[in-house]
Design an enzyme around this catalytic site. Structure first.
Site, PDB file in Angstrom:
ATOM      1  N   ASN A 186       5.273  -9.160  11.716  1.00  0.00           N
ATOM      2  CA  ASN A 186       3.851  -8.886  11.632  1.00  0.00           C
ATOM      3  C   ASN A 186       3.088  -9.584  10.737  1.00  0.00           C
ATOM      4  O   ASN A 186       1.688  -9.393  10.735  1.00  0.00           O
ATOM      5  CB  ASN A 186       4.108  -7.456  11.092  1.00  0.00           C
ATOM      6  CG  ASN A 186       4.436  -6.372  12.231  1.00  0.00           C
ATOM      7  OD1 ASN A 186       4.552  -6.619  13.367  1.00  0.00           O
ATOM      8  ND2 ASN A 186       4.972  -5.313  11.684  1.00  0.00           N
TER       9      ASN A 186
ATOM     10  N   LYS B  67      -3.113   5.966  -3.951  1.00  0.00           N
ATOM     11  CA  LYS B  67      -3.935   6.878  -3.593  1.00  0.00           C
ATOM     12  C   LYS B  67      -3.751   8.219  -4.253  1.00  0.00           C
ATOM     13  O   LYS B  67      -2.844   8.632  -4.287  1.00  0.00           O
ATOM     14  CB  LYS B  67      -4.066   6.856  -1.948  1.00  0.00           C
ATOM     15  CG  LYS B  67      -4.188   5.670  -0.935  1.00  0.00           C
ATOM     16  CD  LYS B  67      -4.174   6.019   0.412  1.00  0.00           C
ATOM     17  CE  LYS B  67      -3.679   4.762   0.990  1.00  0.00           C
ATOM     18  NZ  LYS B  67      -2.174   4.500   1.007  1.00  0.00           N
TER      19      LYS B  67
ATOM     20  N   ILE C   4      -2.800  -3.150   7.655  1.00  0.00           N
ATOM     21  CA  ILE C   4      -1.565  -2.765   6.734  1.00  0.00           C
ATOM     22  C   ILE C   4      -0.436  -2.160   7.847  1.00  0.00           C
ATOM     23  O   ILE C   4      -0.196  -0.797   7.750  1.00  0.00           O
ATOM     24  CB  ILE C   4      -1.880  -1.880   5.473  1.00  0.00           C
ATOM     25  CG1 ILE C   4      -2.640  -0.568   5.831  1.00  0.00           C
ATOM     26  CG2 ILE C   4      -2.326  -2.658   4.367  1.00  0.00           C
ATOM     27  CD1 ILE C   4      -2.786   0.220   4.727  1.00  0.00           C
TER      28      ILE C   4
ATOM     29  N   LEU D 107      -0.809   0.004  14.674  1.00  0.00           N
ATOM     30  CA  LEU D 107      -0.272  -0.274  15.803  1.00  0.00           C
ATOM     31  C   LEU D 107       0.210   1.294  16.488  1.00  0.00           C
ATOM     32  O   LEU D 107       0.888   1.421  17.549  1.00  0.00           O
ATOM     33  CB  LEU D 107       1.400  -0.586  15.624  1.00  0.00           C
ATOM     34  CG  LEU D 107       1.373  -1.732  14.493  1.00  0.00           C
ATOM     35  CD1 LEU D 107       2.902  -2.362  14.482  1.00  0.00           C
ATOM     36  CD2 LEU D 107       0.718  -3.167  15.352  1.00  0.00           C
TER      37      LEU D 107
ATOM     38  N   ASP E 211       0.795  -1.095   0.072  1.00  0.00           N
ATOM     39  CA  ASP E 211      -0.022   0.085  -0.043  1.00  0.00           C
ATOM     40  C   ASP E 211       1.085   1.239  -0.111  1.00  0.00           C
ATOM     41  O   ASP E 211       1.799   1.514   1.073  1.00  0.00           O
ATOM     42  CB  ASP E 211      -0.831   0.141   1.118  1.00  0.00           C
ATOM     43  CG  ASP E 211      -1.757   1.328   1.204  1.00  0.00           C
ATOM     44  OD1 ASP E 211      -2.939   1.222   1.038  1.00  0.00           O
ATOM     45  OD2 ASP E 211      -1.292   2.396   1.856  1.00  0.00           O
TER      46      ASP E 211
ATOM     47  N   SER F 189       6.546  -1.200   8.834  1.00  0.00           N
ATOM     48  CA  SER F 189       7.890  -1.217   9.296  1.00  0.00           C
ATOM     49  C   SER F 189       9.086  -1.239   8.308  1.00  0.00           C
ATOM     50  O   SER F 189       8.654  -1.579   7.192  1.00  0.00           O
ATOM     51  CB  SER F 189       7.881  -2.456  10.183  1.00  0.00           C
ATOM     52  OG  SER F 189       8.916  -2.736  10.684  1.00  0.00           O
TER      53      SER F 189
ATOM     54  N   TYR G 177       2.785  10.000  -0.592  1.00  0.00           N
ATOM     55  CA  TYR G 177       3.939   9.491   0.116  1.00  0.00           C
ATOM     56  C   TYR G 177       5.240   9.664  -0.442  1.00  0.00           C
ATOM     57  O   TYR G 177       6.326   9.512   0.141  1.00  0.00           O
ATOM     58  CB  TYR G 177       3.831   7.996   0.399  1.00  0.00           C
ATOM     59  CG  TYR G 177       2.576   7.444   1.053  1.00  0.00           C
ATOM     60  CD1 TYR G 177       1.924   8.251   1.911  1.00  0.00           C
ATOM     61  CD2 TYR G 177       2.356   5.953   0.995  1.00  0.00           C
ATOM     62  CE1 TYR G 177       0.628   7.928   2.538  1.00  0.00           C
ATOM     63  CE2 TYR G 177       1.390   5.611   1.840  1.00  0.00           C
ATOM     64  CZ  TYR G 177       0.401   6.780   2.456  1.00  0.00           C
ATOM     65  OH  TYR G 177      -0.559   6.077   3.336  1.00  0.00           O
TER      66      TYR G 177
ATOM     67  N   HIS H 243      -7.499   9.688  -1.070  1.00  0.00           N
ATOM     68  CA  HIS H 243      -6.804   9.522   0.326  1.00  0.00           C
ATOM     69  C   HIS H 243      -7.435  10.287   1.327  1.00  0.00           C
ATOM     70  O   HIS H 243      -7.498   9.717   2.469  1.00  0.00           O
ATOM     71  CB  HIS H 243      -5.654  10.312  -0.084  1.00  0.00           C
ATOM     72  CG  HIS H 243      -4.404   9.771   0.901  1.00  0.00           C
ATOM     73  ND1 HIS H 243      -2.992   9.818   0.550  1.00  0.00           N
ATOM     74  CD2 HIS H 243      -4.523   9.329   2.062  1.00  0.00           C
ATOM     75  CE1 HIS H 243      -2.258   9.386   1.681  1.00  0.00           C
ATOM     76  NE2 HIS H 243      -3.250   8.962   2.482  1.00  0.00           N
TER      77      HIS H 243
ATOM     78  N   ARG I 137      10.795  -7.267  12.195  1.00  0.00           N
ATOM     79  CA  ARG I 137       9.564  -6.880  12.444  1.00  0.00           C
ATOM     80  C   ARG I 137       8.522  -7.284  11.062  1.00  0.00           C
ATOM     81  O   ARG I 137       7.234  -7.569  11.460  1.00  0.00           O
ATOM     82  CB  ARG I 137       9.396  -5.539  12.916  1.00  0.00           C
ATOM     83  CG  ARG I 137      10.111  -5.317  14.268  1.00  0.00           C
ATOM     84  CD  ARG I 137      10.146  -4.006  14.737  1.00  0.00           C
ATOM     85  NE  ARG I 137      11.005  -3.569  15.494  1.00  0.00           N
ATOM     86  CZ  ARG I 137      11.415  -2.175  15.813  1.00  0.00           C
ATOM     87  NH1 ARG I 137      11.075  -1.251  14.902  1.00  0.00           N
ATOM     88  NH2 ARG I 137      12.609  -1.925  16.638  1.00  0.00           N
TER      89      ARG I 137
END
Length: 270
Positions: free
Chosen positions: A236, A77, A224, A186, A47, A227, A52, A107, A232
């Site tokens: 995950n 997005k 989603i 998280l 994703d 990390s 970003y 978004h 991790r």
């Protein structure tokens, strides 16, 4: 109950229940490394977003993985500060180095929840994306969108976790068959030190992150986590071989700070 590793979308395709998010992951080696590690670990959902700034790195890592494109579920997005979802989708495809998206989301509902949807539908009908949907939309905004859409939204991606257990929003989405996807499950790391999460993790011999991700999976969400650490990333994804019992789920549910909200955000930035 052992939830499926895939969830069925309204358009008939399936979305993985766990994927990798790359929000705030630096373009270049960091993004490439995270995506490569995720794909090696078995993830098949990646994703990203126009906002970003790391789509090119995501695309490069996917190509270099050697995994056939059709085996990977790729989401980006539309940045609603721009004017035309179709034009921006074409630019995303170029940066990602692919012919199509599996999912294209608005978004956030800047300027209202409906204005961009005709352009999103154009993306769908032109075959640029198999599915279209939204992110950060409230139940009221989803209802407004449903009144004008020819092609229904398939996904609403929102900030969701036991601490942001938006039952009103989840129920509204479930009623119309729209899949809810949890970003920052998280709590951008802050939930990992919660004593309730820690106690459940210790009892199960699991990490706090695994407990939080598993909670979302058992709620029927696509989750989603982000990390950049290989260990991790692997951990995950290892959430399909254990189960939270009713007591653990109830304890996690009780952590909600939104009062079962039907809103998508408490802090709207648009």
């Amino acid at each position: 109950m052992n939830p499926s590793t895939q969830l069925k979308l309204l358009n008939g395709t399936e979305i993985p229940a766990v994927g990798l998010g790359v929000w705030q992951v630096e373009d270049g080696a960091q993004t490439e490394g995270a995506v490569a590690a995720a794909l090696e670990a078995g993830y098949r959902l990646i994703d990203t977003a126009q906002g970003y700034g790391n789509e090119a790195s995501v695309g490069k890592a996917i190509r270099e993985s050697g995994i056939p494109r059709e085996e990977i579920f790729l989401t980006t997005k539309f940045l609603p500060a721009k004017d035309d979802p179709f034009v921006e989708a074409e630019k995303s495809l170029e940066r990602l180095g692919t012919d199509y998206l599996d999912l294209y989301l608005i978004h956030w509902p800047q300027g209202g929840p409906t204005w961009a949807w005709p352009g999103m539908e154009k993306v769908s009908t032109a075959g640029l994306s198999k599915g279209i949907g939204v992110s950060n939309f409230s139940a009221a905004e989803l209802a407004e969108l449903a009144k004008v859409s020819q092609i229904p939204a398939a996904v609403n991606q929102v900030y969701f976790s036991p601490f942001a257990y938006r039952r009103g929003l989840l129920d509204a989405s479930n009623e119309v068959g729209l899949v809810t996807q949890a970003y920052s499950p998280l709590g951008t790391g802050e939930h990992l030190t919660d004593p309730v999460v820690g106690r459940i993790a210790e009892e199960l011999g699991r990490t706090p992150a695994q407990v939080l991700i598993r909670w979302g999976v058992q709620k029927g969400l696509s989750v989603i986590p982000k990390s950049t650490h290989r260990e991790r990333i692997v951990q995950n994804f290892a959430v399909f071989d254990f189960e939270l019992d009713e007591a653990a789920v109830a304890a996690l549910d009780a952590l909600d700070t939104t009062n079962g909200s039907a809103e998508a955000r408490e802090d709207k930035w648009w």
